[in-house]
Design an enzyme around this catalytic site. Structure first.
Site, mmCIF file in Angstrom:
data_model
loop_
_atom_site.group_PDB
_atom_site.id
_atom_site.type_symbol
_atom_site.label_atom_id
_atom_site.label_comp_id
_atom_site.label_asym_id
_atom_site.label_seq_id
_atom_site.Cartn_x
_atom_site.Cartn_y
_atom_site.Cartn_z
ATOM 1 N N ASP A 128 0.791 -1.034 0.052
ATOM 2 C CA ASP A 128 0.043 0.061 -0.158
ATOM 3 C C ASP A 128 0.823 1.291 0.042
ATOM 4 O O ASP A 128 2.033 1.349 0.548
ATOM 5 C CB ASP A 128 -0.783 0.067 1.309
ATOM 6 C CG ASP A 128 -1.989 -0.877 1.366
ATOM 7 O OD1 ASP A 128 -2.143 -1.774 0.191
ATOM 8 O OD2 ASP A 128 -2.976 -0.482 2.046
ATOM 9 N N HIS B 215 3.774 -2.281 3.181
ATOM 10 C CA HIS B 215 3.652 -0.810 2.432
ATOM 11 C C HIS B 215 4.989 -0.436 1.746
ATOM 12 O O HIS B 215 5.993 -1.081 2.264
ATOM 13 C CB HIS B 215 3.696 0.132 3.680
ATOM 14 C CG HIS B 215 2.138 -0.049 4.391
ATOM 15 N ND1 HIS B 215 1.957 -0.931 5.235
ATOM 16 C CD2 HIS B 215 1.134 0.772 4.127
ATOM 17 C CE1 HIS B 215 0.708 -0.848 5.590
ATOM 18 N NE2 HIS B 215 0.033 0.180 5.007
#
Length: 211
Positions: free
Chosen positions: A34, A179
Protein backbone atom coordinates in the site's frame (compact mmCIF):
# COMPACT_ATOMS: atom_id res chain seq x y z
CA UNK A 1 -1.35 4.67 8.66
CA UNK A 2 -1.48 5.81 12.28
CA UNK A 3 -3.82 5.31 15.24
CA UNK A 4 -6.95 5.00 13.13
CA UNK A 5 -5.48 1.97 11.43
CA UNK A 6 -4.84 0.33 14.80
CA UNK A 7 -8.49 0.78 15.73
CA UNK A 8 -9.64 -0.70 12.43
CA UNK A 9 -7.26 -3.63 12.17
CA UNK A 10 -9.49 -6.15 13.92
CA UNK A 11 -12.44 -5.29 11.69
CA UNK A 12 -10.33 -5.31 8.56
CA UNK A 13 -8.92 -8.71 9.38
CA UNK A 14 -12.31 -10.33 8.88
CA UNK A 15 -13.57 -8.10 6.08
CA UNK A 16 -11.65 -9.47 3.12
CA UNK A 17 -13.68 -11.06 0.35
CA UNK A 18 -13.63 -14.80 -0.15
CA UNK A 19 -10.19 -16.00 -1.15
CA UNK A 20 -9.75 -16.30 -4.92
CA UNK A 21 -10.32 -19.72 -6.40
CA UNK A 22 -6.63 -20.58 -6.70
CA UNK A 23 -6.33 -20.68 -2.90
CA UNK A 24 -8.76 -23.57 -2.61
CA UNK A 25 -6.51 -25.93 -4.51
CA UNK A 26 -3.18 -25.21 -2.85
CA UNK A 27 -1.00 -23.09 -0.62
CA UNK A 28 -1.42 -19.73 -2.33
CA UNK A 29 -0.86 -16.37 -0.63
CA UNK A 30 -1.44 -12.83 -1.85
CA UNK A 31 1.25 -10.25 -1.13
CA UNK A 32 0.01 -6.64 -1.23
CA UNK A 33 1.73 -3.27 -0.87
CA UNK A 34 0.00 0.00 0.00
CA UNK A 35 0.69 3.74 -0.24
CA UNK A 36 3.13 3.85 -3.15
CA UNK A 37 4.60 4.43 -5.51
CA UNK A 38 7.69 5.67 -3.69
CA UNK A 39 10.79 6.67 -5.63
CA UNK A 40 12.94 5.27 -2.82
CA UNK A 41 11.27 2.06 -1.72
CA UNK A 42 9.11 0.80 -4.58
CA UNK A 43 12.05 0.12 -6.92
CA UNK A 44 13.89 -1.61 -4.07
CA UNK A 45 10.89 -3.84 -3.36
CA UNK A 46 10.40 -4.54 -7.07
CA UNK A 47 13.99 -5.71 -7.25
CA UNK A 48 13.48 -8.15 -4.37
CA UNK A 49 10.26 -9.50 -5.84
CA UNK A 50 11.99 -10.00 -9.19
CA UNK A 51 14.86 -11.85 -7.55
CA UNK A 52 12.46 -14.32 -5.95
CA UNK A 53 10.15 -14.57 -8.96
CA UNK A 54 7.15 -13.28 -6.98
CA UNK A 55 4.30 -11.13 -8.25
CA UNK A 56 2.32 -8.91 -5.91
CA UNK A 57 -0.57 -6.45 -5.86
CA UNK A 58 0.18 -2.75 -5.36
CA UNK A 59 -2.62 -0.52 -4.05
CA UNK A 60 -1.42 2.90 -5.14
CA UNK A 61 -2.34 6.45 -4.13
CA UNK A 62 -3.35 8.63 -7.07
CA UNK A 63 -1.33 11.69 -6.12
CA UNK A 64 1.78 9.50 -5.78
CA UNK A 65 1.14 7.98 -9.20
CA UNK A 66 0.82 11.49 -10.64
CA UNK A 67 4.12 12.47 -9.01
CA UNK A 68 6.02 9.29 -10.03
CA UNK A 69 4.26 7.88 -13.10
CA UNK A 70 7.26 5.96 -14.41
CA UNK A 71 7.37 3.87 -11.25
CA UNK A 72 3.75 2.81 -11.66
CA UNK A 73 4.54 1.88 -15.25
CA UNK A 74 7.48 -0.18 -14.00
CA UNK A 75 5.29 -2.00 -11.45
CA UNK A 76 2.88 -3.03 -14.20
CA UNK A 77 5.64 -3.85 -16.68
CA UNK A 78 7.13 -6.33 -14.20
CA UNK A 79 3.83 -8.21 -14.08
CA UNK A 80 2.36 -6.94 -10.84
CA UNK A 81 -1.26 -5.88 -10.33
CA UNK A 82 -1.80 -2.13 -9.83
CA UNK A 83 -4.98 -1.23 -7.95
CA UNK A 84 -6.75 1.76 -6.40
CA UNK A 85 -5.97 3.11 -2.90
CA UNK A 86 -7.74 6.51 -3.32
CA UNK A 87 -6.28 9.79 -4.50
CA UNK A 88 -4.99 11.31 -1.24
CA UNK A 89 -5.46 8.63 1.47
CA UNK A 90 -8.41 10.11 3.40
CA UNK A 91 -10.86 8.22 5.58
CA UNK A 92 -13.45 7.78 2.83
CA UNK A 93 -16.25 7.36 5.37
CA UNK A 94 -15.90 11.03 6.23
CA UNK A 95 -16.41 12.23 2.66
CA UNK A 96 -19.56 12.87 0.65
CA UNK A 97 -20.56 10.28 -1.90
CA UNK A 98 -19.42 12.50 -4.74
CA UNK A 99 -16.06 13.08 -3.08
CA UNK A 100 -15.59 9.33 -2.63
CA UNK A 101 -16.30 8.83 -6.33
CA UNK A 102 -13.82 11.58 -7.21
CA UNK A 103 -11.09 9.97 -5.09
CA UNK A 104 -11.60 6.66 -6.86
CA UNK A 105 -12.10 7.95 -10.40
CA UNK A 106 -9.12 10.30 -10.31
CA UNK A 107 -6.86 7.47 -9.22
CA UNK A 108 -8.26 5.21 -11.93
CA UNK A 109 -7.35 7.80 -14.55
CA UNK A 110 -3.69 8.16 -13.59
CA UNK A 111 -3.19 4.42 -13.13
CA UNK A 112 -4.83 3.68 -16.48
CA UNK A 113 -2.58 6.23 -18.17
CA UNK A 114 0.51 4.32 -17.00
CA UNK A 115 -0.68 0.70 -17.15
CA UNK A 116 -3.33 0.67 -19.88
CA UNK A 117 -5.74 -0.99 -17.45
CA UNK A 118 -8.44 0.34 -15.14
CA UNK A 119 -8.19 -1.00 -11.58
CA UNK A 120 -10.92 -3.46 -10.62
CA UNK A 121 -10.29 -3.31 -6.86
CA UNK A 122 -10.29 -0.61 -4.21
CA UNK A 123 -8.52 -0.82 -0.88
CA UNK A 124 -9.97 2.02 1.20
CA UNK A 125 -7.35 3.81 3.31
CA UNK A 126 -7.21 2.42 6.87
CA UNK A 127 -9.62 -0.32 5.80
CA UNK A 128 -12.37 2.20 6.55
CA UNK A 129 -15.61 1.24 4.81
CA UNK A 130 -19.31 1.99 5.10
CA UNK A 131 -22.30 1.61 2.82
CA UNK A 132 -21.46 4.78 0.87
CA UNK A 133 -17.89 3.66 0.20
CA UNK A 134 -19.07 0.22 -0.90
CA UNK A 135 -21.85 1.53 -3.15
CA UNK A 136 -19.64 4.16 -4.79
CA UNK A 137 -16.90 1.60 -5.33
CA UNK A 138 -19.37 -0.85 -6.87
CA UNK A 139 -20.78 1.84 -9.15
CA UNK A 140 -17.25 2.37 -10.48
CA UNK A 141 -16.72 -1.36 -11.01
CA UNK A 142 -14.63 -1.94 -7.91
CA UNK A 143 -14.48 -4.81 -5.45
CA UNK A 144 -13.39 -3.70 -1.96
CA UNK A 145 -10.34 -5.71 -0.90
CA UNK A 146 -8.83 -5.57 2.58
CA UNK A 147 -6.44 -8.05 4.20
CA UNK A 148 -6.06 -10.93 6.66
CA UNK A 149 -2.43 -10.62 7.83
CA UNK A 150 -1.22 -7.22 9.08
CA UNK A 151 2.26 -7.01 10.63
CA UNK A 152 1.81 -3.22 11.10
CA UNK A 153 5.02 -2.64 9.18
CA UNK A 154 3.97 1.02 8.79
CA UNK A 155 4.79 1.53 12.50
CA UNK A 156 8.39 0.34 11.93
CA UNK A 157 8.38 -2.33 14.68
CA UNK A 158 11.70 -3.78 13.45
CA UNK A 159 12.63 -6.12 10.64
CA UNK A 160 12.43 -9.24 12.83
CA UNK A 161 8.97 -8.28 14.13
CA UNK A 162 7.63 -7.79 10.59
CA UNK A 163 9.01 -11.16 9.56
CA UNK A 164 7.63 -13.06 12.56
CA UNK A 165 4.21 -11.40 12.42
CA UNK A 166 3.78 -12.47 8.82
CA UNK A 167 5.27 -15.93 9.10
CA UNK A 168 3.41 -16.82 12.32
CA UNK A 169 0.02 -15.84 10.94
CA UNK A 170 0.00 -16.72 7.25
CA UNK A 171 -2.36 -19.45 6.05
CA UNK A 172 -3.36 -20.66 2.57
CA UNK A 173 -5.33 -17.83 0.98
CA UNK A 174 -3.90 -15.13 3.26
CA UNK A 175 -3.82 -11.55 1.98
CA UNK A 176 -0.69 -9.98 3.49
CA UNK A 177 -0.61 -6.21 4.03
CA UNK A 178 2.74 -4.44 3.61
CA UNK A 179 3.72 -0.92 2.54
CA UNK A 180 6.04 0.43 -0.15
CA UNK A 181 5.17 4.08 0.42
CA UNK A 182 3.93 6.56 3.00
CA UNK A 183 7.18 6.83 4.97
CA UNK A 184 10.40 5.00 5.75
CA UNK A 185 9.86 1.47 4.45
CA UNK A 186 13.44 0.25 4.87
CA UNK A 187 12.34 -2.31 7.49
CA UNK A 188 9.72 -3.72 5.13
CA UNK A 189 12.26 -4.04 2.34
CA UNK A 190 14.74 -5.70 4.72
CA UNK A 191 12.10 -8.16 5.97
CA UNK A 192 10.92 -9.19 2.53
CA UNK A 193 13.66 -11.65 1.48
CA UNK A 194 13.20 -13.78 4.61
CA UNK A 195 9.41 -13.69 4.25
CA UNK A 196 9.58 -14.80 0.63
CA UNK A 197 12.24 -17.46 1.06
CA UNK A 198 10.56 -18.94 4.16
CA UNK A 199 7.12 -19.09 2.57
CA UNK A 200 8.56 -20.68 -0.55
CA UNK A 201 10.36 -23.25 1.61
CA UNK A 202 7.01 -24.02 3.26
CA UNK A 203 5.53 -24.77 -0.14
CA UNK A 204 3.61 -21.55 -0.71
CA UNK A 205 3.16 -19.92 -4.08
CA UNK A 206 2.21 -16.31 -4.73
CA UNK A 207 -0.55 -14.84 -6.87
CA UNK A 208 -1.91 -11.39 -7.63
CA UNK A 209 -5.36 -10.06 -6.77
CA UNK A 210 -7.78 -8.28 -9.06
CA UNK A 211 -6.50 -9.54 -12.37
Amino acid sequence: MGALAVALTAAAAVAIPAAPAEAASGKVVYLTFDDGPSPTYTPRILGILSRYGVRATFFEIGENVAAHPAITAQVARQGHSVQNHSWSHPDLRRLSGSAVSSQIAGTDRVIRAQTGRTPTCLRPPYGAVNSTVRSRAAALGKQVVLWSVDPTDWSRPGTAAIQSRVLNNVRPGSVILLHDGGGDRSQTAAALPTILSTLKARGYTFATLCG
